[in-house]
Design a protein around this motif. Structure first.
Motif: not given
Length: 129
Positions: A1-9, A32-37, A75-84
């Motif tokens: 869970e910590c890897g997929r959702r760092p904010n829910s670890c 990871r949260i600050n960098a969207n990783l 590295d997810s630039g947009q947290s609501d999309s995987t496009r970038d």
């Protein structure tokens, strides 16, 4: 869970209060949260095996594990999309770790960890597919 959702670890549920490992895990999740990783389902594997356990006392032990990790961190630039999204880390590693664990309110929790050997690019644990 910590890897997929760092904010829910669930850091407090996994680690002993005021322990070195709690400090480490909090710092890692903050990065990871600050960098969207984050990792994603279907991109690599994480496997572990407990090889031995040393009982130090009724409230302390050392757990020896072998770990294989081929999870891809994005590295997810947009947290609501995987496009970038871009691949941040796709290293394949395996290694042995000594986990110091202690009892906290009746539950075993991590207090520290020491690498006992790490290898890049191969599975020293010899897990089968």
């Amino acid at each position: 869970e910590c890897g997929r959702r760092p904010n829910s670890c669930p850091i407090d549920q996994l680690t002993a209060p005021e322990s070195a490992y709690r400090s480490y895990l909090k710092a890692l999740m903050t990065i990871r949260i600050n960098a969207n990783l984050a990792t994603r389902n279907g991109f690599g594997k994480f496997r572990f095996r407990i090889e031995s356990i040393e009982i130090i006392s009724s409230v302390s032990a050392v757990v020896h594990t072998c770990i294989f990790d081929s999870l891809v961190v994005f590295d997810s630039g947009q947290s609501d999309s995987t496009r970038d999204d871009i691949v941040f880390d796709d290293d394949v590693i395996s290694g042995r770790t000594e986990w110091q664990v202690v009892v906290d309110h009746g539950k075993w929790k991590w207090s520290d960890a020491t690498s006992a050997g790490m290898n890049y690019g191969e599975d020293i644990c010899e897990f089968t597919s």
